[in-house]
Scaffold this motif. Structure first.
Motif, PDB file in Angstrom:
ATOM      1  N   TYR A 254       0.836  -1.200   0.000  1.00 15.35           N
ATOM      2  CA  TYR A 254       0.000   0.000   0.000  1.00 15.35           C
ATOM      3  C   TYR A 254       0.875   1.255   0.000  1.00 15.35           C
ATOM      4  O   TYR A 254       0.626   2.195  -0.773  1.00 15.35           O
ATOM      5  N   ASP A 255       1.899   1.269   0.850  1.00 13.79           N
ATOM      6  CA  ASP A 255       2.797   2.435   0.911  1.00 13.79           C
ATOM      7  C   ASP A 255       3.542   2.611  -0.408  1.00 13.79           C
ATOM      8  O   ASP A 255       3.778   3.752  -0.852  1.00 13.79           O
ATOM      9  N   ARG A 256       3.902   1.508  -1.053  1.00 12.81           N
ATOM     10  CA  ARG A 256       4.571   1.607  -2.356  1.00 12.81           C
ATOM     11  C   ARG A 256       3.647   2.242  -3.395  1.00 12.81           C
ATOM     12  O   ARG A 256       4.079   3.043  -4.234  1.00 12.81           O
ATOM     13  N   HIS A 257       2.365   1.876  -3.349  1.00 14.21           N
ATOM     14  CA  HIS A 257       1.420   2.461  -4.301  1.00 14.21           C
ATOM     15  C   HIS A 257       1.249   3.946  -4.037  1.00 14.21           C
ATOM     16  O   HIS A 257       1.161   4.746  -4.990  1.00 14.21           O
ATOM     17  N   MET A 258       1.207   4.357  -2.776  1.00  9.28           N
ATOM     18  CA  MET A 258       1.116   5.777  -2.461  1.00  9.28           C
ATOM     19  C   MET A 258       2.347   6.525  -2.988  1.00  9.28           C
ATOM     20  O   MET A 258       2.222   7.625  -3.558  1.00  9.28           O
ATOM     21  N   ALA A 259       3.507   5.918  -2.821  1.00 13.61           N
ATOM     22  CA  ALA A 259       4.740   6.546  -3.322  1.00 13.61           C
ATOM     23  C   ALA A 259       4.727   6.620  -4.848  1.00 13.61           C
ATOM     24  O   ALA A 259       5.215   7.596  -5.438  1.00 13.61           O
ATOM     25  N   ASP A 260       4.161   5.612  -5.498  1.00 15.57           N
ATOM     26  CA  ASP A 260       4.082   5.608  -6.955  1.00 15.57           C
ATOM     27  C   ASP A 260       3.177   6.729  -7.455  1.00 15.57           C
ATOM     28  O   ASP A 260       3.491   7.418  -8.436  1.00 15.57           O
ATOM     29  N   LEU A 261       2.024   6.928  -6.781  1.00 16.73           N
ATOM     30  CA  LEU A 261       1.137   8.024  -7.170  1.00 16.73           C
ATOM     31  C   LEU A 261       1.830   9.374  -6.985  1.00 16.73           C
ATOM     32  O   LEU A 261       1.676  10.285  -7.813  1.00 16.73           O
ATOM     33  N   LYS A 262       2.603   9.478  -5.911  1.00 17.28           N
ATOM     34  CA  LYS A 262       3.324  10.734  -5.656  1.00 17.28           C
ATOM     35  C   LYS A 262       4.382  10.971  -6.725  1.00 17.28           C
ATOM     36  O   LYS A 262       4.568  12.108  -7.198  1.00 17.28           O
ATOM     37  N   ALA A 263       5.052   9.886  -7.147  1.00 21.04           N
ATOM     38  CA  ALA A 263       6.078  10.012  -8.182  1.00 21.04           C
ATOM     39  C   ALA A 263       5.481  10.416  -9.526  1.00 21.04           C
ATOM     40  O   ALA A 263       6.136  11.060 -10.350  1.00 21.04           O
ATOM     41  N   ARG A 264       4.213  10.056  -9.759  1.00 23.89           N
ATOM     42  CA  ARG A 264       3.550  10.450 -11.008  1.00 23.89           C
ATOM     43  C   ARG A 264       3.094  11.911 -10.977  1.00 23.89           C
ATOM     44  O   ARG A 264       2.567  12.420 -11.963  1.00 23.89           O
ATOM     45  N   GLY A 265       3.248  12.557  -9.848  1.00 24.73           N
ATOM     46  CA  GLY A 265       2.811  13.937  -9.724  1.00 24.73           C
ATOM     47  C   GLY A 265       1.353  14.087  -9.321  1.00 24.73           C
ATOM     48  O   GLY A 265       0.808  15.195  -9.367  1.00 24.73           O
ATOM     49  N   GLN A 266       0.722  12.980  -8.905  1.00 19.32           N
ATOM     50  CA  GLN A 266      -0.692  13.023  -8.530  1.00 19.32           C
ATOM     51  C   GLN A 266      -0.819  13.362  -7.049  1.00 19.32           C
ATOM     52  O   GLN A 266      -1.296  12.574  -6.241  1.00 19.32           O
ATOM     53  N   THR A 267      -0.374  14.562  -6.711  1.00 31.75           N
ATOM     54  CA  THR A 267      -0.384  14.998  -5.319  1.00 31.75           C
ATOM     55  C   THR A 267      -1.511  16.012  -5.113  1.00 31.75           C
ATOM     56  O   THR A 267      -2.038  16.601  -6.054  1.00 31.75           O
TER      57      THR A 267
END
Length: 296
Positions: A254-267
């Motif tokens: 779950y934390d990896r997916h959150m980090a992936d969304l953040k890396a895509r700029g979806q903040t």
């Protein structure tokens, strides 16, 4: 010419057929015993599902018991008071029977009262959102897809209308909601346009999403897996395509997916304001919503 007596052979065939039917019935019952034990509801993926299943089965048992009583009395009356050959004219006509009328008025009222009590008790527990959640997610319904705002991590994910082609691989194109295992999750439910309903059958709970109103639903996940989600409120022409996936995963994933969304700029958080889209035939109903001012 004397006839050959093949009754022993017929008897053997009958026994074989009965044995085959018994074996088939045993296999069928063993295959559905697990489904029968949960009243043919979907396998529960949350702690609340156990409560729903218990209430569901208890109500079915009660209904079957009442049904058997009514059927039995009906058949008994048919057999006991059937017309006989020596009967002449109509049987004695009774205008009323006060004790029986009181009986079939009071008992149903008591039964409804008992059902209401246990339903209200379980509903109060299932809709209680006072406990501190481990994760808070804003789920936004829209014609005809979903947005997910992961409030704690300040990231978002968004979906487009599903294109149900009937070919393999459609599920991979659906928006996917990630949840951590063994966690209490609060869903903050809102809608952009019309009334939708957030429903994950494996959670055995659903709640409406009403424009201009915020509803909350709390679920405690208890096992990993991928489950189906859908809208349970008729919301327009493409209501049937308003589908999504739910992945209950380990906290690490779950934390990896959150980090992936953040890396895509979806903040940040996607806008929750009402926005009816103009629909063109054959085109997706979704137009990308970008966070305003770097997220709010």
């Amino acid at each position: 010419m004397p006839r050959h007596d093949d009754s022993p052979r017929r008897g053997r065939r009958s026994r074989v057929a009965l044995g085959g039917l018994a074996a088939l019935a045993a296999i069928s019952l063993s295959g559905c015993s697990d489904a029968l034990s949960r009243g043919f509801l979907p396998r529960g993926a949350s702690t609340g599902a156990d409560r729903v299943t218990a209430l569901w089965i208890a109500m079915w048992i009660t209904a079957l018991a009442v049904g058997c009583l009514v059927w039995g009395l009906t058949i008994w009356c048919i057999v006991r008071y059937r017309r006989k050959k020596d009967d002449v004219g109509l049987p004695p006509q009774l205008r009323y029977n006060v004790p029986i009328e009181i009986l079939y008025t009071v008992i149903p009222v008591m039964m409804v009262g008992v059902i209401f009590f246990f339903t209200a008790r379980d509903e109060a527990v299932l809709l209680d959102t006072s406990a501190e959640p481990d994760v808070t997610i804003n789920v936004v319904g829209k014609q005809w897809s979903w947005d997910f705002n992961y409030v704690d991590d300040k990231v978002w994910d968004s979906g487009v209308q599903a294109q149900l082609t009937g070919k393999p691989g459609v599920e991979e194109t659906l928006p996917t909601l990630y949840l951590p295992e063994n966690s209490r999750v609060t869903f903050v439910l809102t809608a952009r346009d019309v009334i939708h309903s957030f429903w994950v059958p494996a959670f055995q709970q659903k709640l409406d999403m009403v424009p201009g109103k915020v509803n909350k639903l709390q679920v405690h996940t208890q096992q990993q897996g991928t489950f189906q989600g859908k809208c349970a409120e008729l919301c327009g022409a493409y209501h049937a395509t308003m589908l999504f996936n739910v992945k209950v995963v380990s906290r690490e994933e779950y934390d990896r997916h959150m980090a992936d969304l953040k890396a895509r700029g979806q903040t940040g958080m996607l806008d929750n304001s009402l926005s009816r889209q103009h629909l063109e035939p054959g085109q997706p109903s979704y137009q990308q919503y970008q966070p305003q001012g770097g997220g709010n």
